[in-house]
Motif scaffolding. Structure first.
Motif, short mmCIF file in Angstrom:
data_model
loop_
_atom_site.label_atom_id
_atom_site.label_comp_id
_atom_site.label_asym_id
_atom_site.label_seq_id
_atom_site.Cartn_x
_atom_site.Cartn_y
_atom_site.Cartn_z
N VAL A 115 101.15 67.09 1.63
CA VAL A 115 101.80 66.46 3.62
C VAL A 115 102.46 66.33 2.97
O VAL A 115 102.34 65.18 2.70
N GLN A 116 103.54 66.25 3.73
CA GLN A 116 105.49 65.21 3.92
C GLN A 116 105.13 64.84 5.38
O GLN A 116 105.70 65.94 5.99
N ALA A 117 104.84 64.17 5.67
CA ALA A 117 104.39 63.07 7.17
C ALA A 117 106.46 62.48 7.43
O ALA A 117 106.08 61.17 6.60
N ASP A 118 106.88 62.94 7.89
CA ASP A 118 108.42 61.97 8.56
C ASP A 118 107.77 61.36 10.53
O ASP A 118 107.46 61.89 10.66
N ALA A 119 108.42 60.32 10.56
CA ALA A 119 108.02 59.68 12.03
C ALA A 119 109.57 59.53 13.23
O ALA A 119 110.29 60.00 12.73
N TYR A 120 109.32 60.01 14.26
CA TYR A 120 109.92 59.56 14.94
C TYR A 120 109.47 59.36 16.34
O TYR A 120 108.00 58.74 15.86
N GLY A 121 110.06 58.51 16.95
CA GLY A 121 109.90 57.52 17.89
C GLY A 121 109.99 58.00 19.22
O GLY A 121 109.42 57.44 20.42
N SER A 122 110.33 59.28 19.57
CA SER A 122 110.50 60.15 21.14
C SER A 122 110.07 60.99 20.44
O SER A 122 110.62 61.76 20.32
N ASN A 123 110.52 61.85 22.14
CA ASN A 123 110.98 63.44 22.02
C ASN A 123 112.05 63.34 21.97
O ASN A 123 112.75 64.97 21.24
N GLU A 124 112.80 63.09 23.05
CA GLU A 124 114.37 63.01 22.35
C GLU A 124 114.50 62.89 20.84
O GLU A 124 115.51 63.73 20.48
N GLU A 125 115.11 61.83 20.52
CA GLU A 125 114.13 62.03 19.09
C GLU A 125 114.15 63.32 18.14
O GLU A 125 115.08 64.05 17.08
N MET A 126 113.52 63.57 18.26
CA MET A 126 112.40 65.09 17.97
C MET A 126 113.45 65.73 17.96
O MET A 126 113.56 66.99 16.93
N ILE A 127 113.91 66.36 19.20
CA ILE A 127 114.53 67.34 19.74
C ILE A 127 115.84 67.53 18.77
O ILE A 127 116.66 67.93 19.03
N ALA A 128 116.62 66.23 19.55
CA ALA A 128 118.37 65.89 19.10
C ALA A 128 117.90 67.01 17.61
O ALA A 128 118.88 67.01 16.51
N LYS A 129 117.43 65.82 16.43
CA LYS A 129 117.16 66.22 15.10
C LYS A 129 116.64 68.09 14.55
O LYS A 129 117.72 69.16 13.95
N LEU A 130 116.32 69.01 15.70
CA LEU A 130 115.88 69.80 15.83
C LEU A 130 116.82 70.54 16.09
O LEU A 130 117.24 71.84 15.33
N ALA A 131 118.10 70.41 17.26
CA ALA A 131 118.72 71.31 17.29
C ALA A 131 120.05 70.49 17.03
O ALA A 131 120.29 72.02 16.73
N ALA A 132 120.01 69.64 16.47
CA ALA A 132 121.02 70.12 15.57
C ALA A 132 120.89 70.47 14.28
O ALA A 132 122.23 71.42 13.23
#
Length: 385
Positions: free
Chosen positions: A84-101
């Motif tokens: 299990v490899q876990a990375d962290a984000y600080g907001s929904n916005e940050e997570m969505i930006a990563k997935l969208a890009a």
């Protein structure tokens, strides 16, 4: 909400009177604009399952920071042979930006969005449908946490955790009785001036003023929001020392005596404090926010069977108890319907709000976010931090 019959979050007690509720942690208008730029799709992404059904050797998680017990992640590897490899984000916005890009090539299998984001993420094909046949432990979930308005039938999501918002204060420095958002504002402007922290979250900060004013926290009324802005920017902001994401971190610094906080973070901060008895957490009147985070599988997940297996394993009752103790927030497991379970936890009153508290919480409709974002921006400028 008035006139609506809905089913939403709960505690080990009955939830018959609780309105539907979710929250956008750290979500700003730019997050919605970002979703709009992702392109249109059918809104349906078929489950991506390995054809041979064999569990892959790893699963990559993108979630809020420190949101799973590391020992559980190690246990999953020991039991299934999957890293299990876990990375962290600080907001929904940050997570969505990563997935969208990345357009399906992020490399992440599991993500943990707040509930209200899920319909937009489905529409823009950022998450894929779940195969319920691979998640038999869905049967172990409390019905109050399934079939939510943001994902009927749990086609795309499974409850990970839920919590609410209030404030924590230093009882040695502040010896009065504090129960409301009005008390929070008064204390911040007097004894706690320069020692106050609020969440770096537009919705939550604005809710302090709306609670004080006795207004609907979903209001779009321009006059009400102007009054809220005046309170936050002119009355509160000059006394704020910091805007934080986690009150537990602020508590450990020793320079704060009053902090707006999520209940689980406050509990962790109290447990970690040198003198836990000096801290008190308040579920403030007249209302506060309740949120729900969810396990979802990202579109293009390279390890779909491992992702399904992880969800199925982590929501089971044994793991639910361990997760709750570590993160300080209940999961959606039926195990918490047994009120005797609370005795197994330190400071259970912070994990499990009473029915009286739950009954007064308000459902977030994510209305008027632009005005709220401007309030936070102006407040930060006024605070000079």
């Amino acid at each position: 909400m008035p006139g609506q019959s809905v089913k939403m979050l709960g505690t080990p007690q009955s939830l018959n009177n609780l309105s539907r509720r979710s929250m956008l942690i750290g979500m700003a208008v730019s997050g919605v604009a970002l979703l709009a730029s992702c392109g249109q799709g059918s809104g349906k992404v078929a489950a991506n399952i390995a054809p041979d059904g064999k569990l892959e050797d790893r699963v990559n998680i993108y979630s809020w920071g420190d949101y799973d017990d590391p020992e559980l992640l190690s246990d999953f590897k020991k039991k299934f042979g999957t890293i299990v490899q876990a990375d962290a984000y600080g907001s929904n916005e940050e997570m969505i930006a990563k997935l969208a890009a990345s357009r399906g090539t992020s490399g992440y299998d599991l993500i943990v969005p707040t509930g209200l984001m899920i319909p937009q993420m489905v529409e823009h094909r950022l998450i894929q449908e779940l195969d319920h046949s691979l998640i038999p432990n869905l049967d172990t979930l409390d019905g109050n946490f399934t079939d939510q308005y943001f994902d009927p039938g749990n086609r795309y999501s499974v409850c990970k955790a839920w919590g609410t918002t209030g404030f924590v204060y230093d009882k040695v420095r502040h010896t009065g009785s504090y129960t409301s958002w009005s008390d929070f504002l008064d204390l911040a402007a007097t004894e706690a001036s320069g020692r106050t922290a609020v969440l770096e979250d537009a919705w939550e900060v604005t809710s302090i003023a709306l609670g004080h004013l006795g207004e609907n926290m979903n209001t779009e009324d321009a006059a009400v929001l102007r009054d809220a802005r005046n309170l936050i920017v002119n009355d509160l902001a000059p006394h704020i020392r910091a805007y934080v994401g986690n009150a537990a971190t602020a508590m450990s610094q020793g320079s704060f005596s009053l902090m707006q906080a999520f209940n689980g973070d406050a509990r962790q901060g109290i447990l970690d404090a040198d003198d836990p008895d000096r801290w008190e957490f308040v579920f403030p009147t007249p209302s506060a926010n309740l949120w729900m985070d969810n396990w979802c599988i990202a579109t293009g997940a390279q390890h779909p069977d491992a992702a399904h297996k992880f969800i199925d394993w982590i929501i089971a009752e044994d793991q639910a108890l361990v997760e709750c103790d570590y993160i300080g927030y209940p999961t959606g497991s039926k195990v918490f319907l047994d009120t005797s379970v609370e005795e197994e936890f330190d400071l259970p009153e912070l994990i499990f709000p009473t029915q009286e508290v739950l009954d007064r919480l308000t459902a977030s409709e994510f209305k008027g976010m632009e005005a709220r974002t401007n309030i936070l921006t102006d407040a930060q400028a006024r605070s000079g931090v």
